[in-house]
Design an enzyme around this catalytic site. Structure first.
Site: not given
Length: 211
Positions: A41, A130
């Protein structure tokens, strides 16, 4: 494109390269992939993040799930997709971002902090959740959440996770972890990134194999 669970089964770690520069990102990516990490990411508050994403996707898009992090509104989702990203990660619970990502056939992992936010993001179409910031919670909180969340919905704690504190989270039901400073900080060489990634992999691989 494989689904999120398939990527997490291959390696349940997301390497967060906050602050990475386009000219170094390919070498950093190589170091991560060499150690077995398969989800990378690039947060959008990094220098020229779209170029970094494009460089990673061009070089490793067939080996790893390349994504953008710190995606806080819909306006960037299309540009992220055009750069080659297949993953959208947000720090917050925004149904519009999730829905835009799904329209573009991307994997979406929004942030959440409450059961209300978690179920709202599931309804919006999230592929995973998340738990952020993880340091504000505990494995006991995750265990309670896992009792009510769908069993197939991955929950990924992010925030101050490292090789020393992963086991209690795994026991509580974490499907994986987002790792930032414990693997990469601006200025780290590929060799240092690889060394730190291997230290985490030594913990996570036996733990996953034991499940």
């Amino acid at each position: 494109m494989k689904d999120l669970s398939s990527w997490l089964q291959a390696c349940p770690l997301v390497a967060i390269l906050r602050g990475v520069k386009p000219e170094e990102v390919v070498d950093i990516g190589a170091a991560l992939i060499e150690t077995g990490i398969r989800i990378i990411e690039v947060p959008l508050n990094s220098p020229d993040p779209l170029t970094s994403i494009k460089n990673l996707a061009k070089r490793y898009g067939d080996q790893a799930l390349i994504g953008a992090g710190t995606v806080v509104d819909c306006t960037m989702v299309k540009r992220i997709c055009q750069a080659g990203a297949q993953l959208v990660v947000s720090p917050h619970a925004c149904g519009d971002v999730v829905q835009k990502a799904k329209v573009l056939d991307m994997i979406s992992i929004p942030g959440f902090a409450t059961p209300t936010e978690a179920f709202a993001m599931i309804q919006a179409g999230a592929d995973g959740l998340k738990l952020f910031p993880a340091e504000a919670f505990s494995p006991a909180v995750l265990k309670s959440l896992r009792a009510v969340l769908p069993s197939t919905m991955p929950v990924i704690p992010v925030g101050s996770i490292n090789a020393d504190n992963m086991d209690p989270w795994l026991e509580a039901g974490a499907a994986g972890f987002g790792l930032g400073g414990s693997i990469y900080k601006p200025g780290f060489t590929p060799q240092k990134v690889a060394k730190r990634a291997r230290a985490v992999m030594r913990v996570i691989q036996p733990a996953v194999a034991a499940e």
